[in-house]
Design a protein around this motif. Structure first.
Motif, PDB file in Angstrom:
ATOM      1  N   GLY A   1       4.884  -2.365   5.213  1.00  0.00           N
ATOM      2  CA  GLY A   1       5.385  -2.075   6.556  1.00  0.00           C
ATOM      3  C   GLY A   1       5.517  -3.282   7.451  1.00  0.00           C
TER       4      GLY A   1
ATOM      5  N   LEU B   1      -0.026   4.903  -1.644  1.00  0.00           N
ATOM      6  CA  LEU B   1      -0.008   6.132  -0.839  1.00  0.00           C
ATOM      7  C   LEU B   1       0.926   7.172  -1.456  1.00  0.00           C
ATOM      8  N   ASN B   2       2.057   6.730  -1.984  1.00  0.00           N
ATOM      9  CA  ASN B   2       2.982   7.627  -2.669  1.00  0.00           C
ATOM     10  C   ASN B   2       2.295   8.276  -3.873  1.00  0.00           C
TER      11      ASN B   2
ATOM     12  N   ASN C   1       0.805  -1.214   0.000  1.00  0.00           N
ATOM     13  CA  ASN C   1       0.000   0.000   0.000  1.00  0.00           C
ATOM     14  C   ASN C   1       0.839   1.265   0.000  1.00  0.00           C
ATOM     15  N   GLY C   2       2.104   1.164   0.418  1.00  0.00           N
ATOM     16  CA  GLY C   2       2.962   2.339   0.417  1.00  0.00           C
ATOM     17  C   GLY C   2       3.152   2.937  -0.965  1.00  0.00           C
TER      18      GLY C   2
ATOM     19  N   TYR D   1       8.606  -3.020  -1.873  1.00  0.00           N
ATOM     20  CA  TYR D   1       8.394  -1.577  -1.750  1.00  0.00           C
ATOM     21  C   TYR D   1       7.045  -1.313  -1.089  1.00  0.00           C
ATOM     22  N   GLY D   2       7.057  -0.489  -0.033  1.00  0.00           N
ATOM     23  CA  GLY D   2       5.808  -0.013   0.548  1.00  0.00           C
ATOM     24  C   GLY D   2       5.048  -1.031   1.358  1.00  0.00           C
TER      25      GLY D   2
ATOM     26  N   GLU E   1      10.437   3.097  11.044  1.00  0.00           N
ATOM     27  CA  GLU E   1      10.061   1.942  10.229  1.00  0.00           C
ATOM     28  C   GLU E   1      11.279   1.073   9.921  1.00  0.00           C
TER      29      GLU E   1
ATOM     30  N   TYR F   1      12.115   1.345   3.487  1.00  0.00           N
ATOM     31  CA  TYR F   1      11.543   1.941   4.695  1.00  0.00           C
ATOM     32  C   TYR F   1      11.358   3.432   4.456  1.00  0.00           C
ATOM     33  N   TYR F   2      10.412   4.022   5.195  1.00  0.00           N
ATOM     34  CA  TYR F   2      10.105   5.443   5.026  1.00  0.00           C
ATOM     35  C   TYR F   2      10.907   6.324   5.974  1.00  0.00           C
TER      36      TYR F   2
ATOM     37  N   CYS G   1      12.916   4.349   0.818  1.00  0.00           N
ATOM     38  CA  CYS G   1      12.007   4.408  -0.320  1.00  0.00           C
ATOM     39  C   CYS G   1      12.239   5.681  -1.136  1.00  0.00           C
TER      40      CYS G   1
END
Length: 327
Positions: free
Chosen positions: A244, A14-15, A10-11, A241-242, A299, A294-295, A320
């Motif tokens: 968590g 969200l981006n 989902n990251g 990627y994305g 994280e 990681y963001y 990321c």
């Protein structure tokens, strides 16, 4: 950096949505989040067209369920006083609340509302003529993937379907006639449902559900489970990627009371079944390196704990922000 396998969560969506926000009128930005959308609905702030979409998705052409529809709104109003739309955290946090009727009702409507929200959002983005920007974003994502080009996602949304990803946990329907559309199969004399998307409070529970769904003849029409069971997979490196890999809701509650639960532990991680599969691929020589984004530092620390708990032997944590995907 190039990878011959990509798994995104989902990251990445969200981006994308964060970058699209400047192109959305301020009074419609509530569409960019299921949380803000439902809260706006509760206080009467969404458009009539959007409300009609929600109603039709739930009840189809039945025009006499408005009272029940308002009762759902009341239930969600109570629900949002404690929880957010993070359904998987909610499932874990309420795992032992078997007798709470309101929680049962919320768990029943959320799968439908998530899908209906995504339909409303994607139609609005198309209306705003943003599809070219979305496609450009995902073309850049495709640019980091080399042959044989395995692409997987845990997302339900279809924003990235130009990449032809395998949806490990199912996918949203582009159209819904009524509630029955989202039901994969029913059991216990139609009192319980399997949905066309997979939610769960931890990875073990999700994988058990995957095993149950595989027993149905039409499973492959809605789910892509090749990643978990194909013995012929062979990839050099993978980017995650994305994702968590958050703690389950019940683990977060335990952490508040018991110090020994302060670190991530196997059995309490959402999507840990994916890391178990990656561990198996590495140990069998089918996957060498896995990079996990990681963001922020919080994280990064959590992901380190998670990967160690799941005993992934060969991984690297990378920012990321090192990937300049843009609209």
């Amino acid at each position: 950096m190039k990878y011959n396998s990509l798994l995104f969560g989902n990251g990445l969506t969200l981006n994308l949505l964060h970058q699209l926000q400047p192109y959305i009128p301020e009074n419609k930005c509530y569409l960019l989040s299921i949380d803000s959308f439902l809260k706006e609905w509760i206080k009467g702030g969404i458009s009539q067209r959007e409300e009609n979409k929600l109603y039709t998705a739930m009840y189809g052409k039945d025009k006499y369920k408005q009272q029940k529809f308002e009762m759902i709104k009341d239930d969600l109003n109570v629900y949002f006083q404690t929880y957010s739309s993070d359904l998987e955290y909610f499932l874990g946090a309420t795992l032992f609340d078997k007798k709470d009727d309101l929680l049962k009702r919320v768990k029943t409507v959320f799968p439908l509302f998530y899908n209906a929200w995504w339909i409303i959002l994607s139609e609005y983005l198309e209306y705003q003529d943003l599809n070219n920007r979305i496609n450009s974003f995902y073309q850049q994502v495709a640019g980091i993937v080399t042959e044989p080009g395995y692409i997987y996602t845990t997302n339900f949304d279809l924003f990235a379907d130009s990449l032809h990803p395998e949806h490990l946990h199912g996918r949203f329907l582009p159209h819904i006639k009524d509630y029955n559309d989202i039901v994969f199969h029913s059991y216990n004399d139609d009192r319980n449902h399997y949905y066309k998307y997979i939610w769960g409070c931890n990875g073990i529970g999700k994988f058990n559900l995957i095993q149950q769904l595989r027993a149905y003849y039409d499973c492959s029409s809605y789910f892509d489970f090749n990643f978990f069971f194909n013995s012929e997979l062979n990839m050099n490196n993978m980017l995650i990627y994305g994702m968590g890999f958050k703690n389950s809701g019940y683990i977060s509650q335990l952490q508040e009371k018991y110090p020994r639960y302060q670190k991530a532990a196997f059995g309490g991680i959402i999507d840990e079944h994916i890391l178990v599969r990656i561990c198996g691929l590495q140990e069998s020589g089918k996957l060498n390196q896995v990079d996990v984004t990681y963001y922020d530092e919080g994280e990064r620390e959590h992901l380190h704990e998670v990967l160690e708990a799941c005993m992934v032997p060969n991984y690297r944590l990378i920012r990321c922000q090192d990937f300049n995907f843009h609209v």
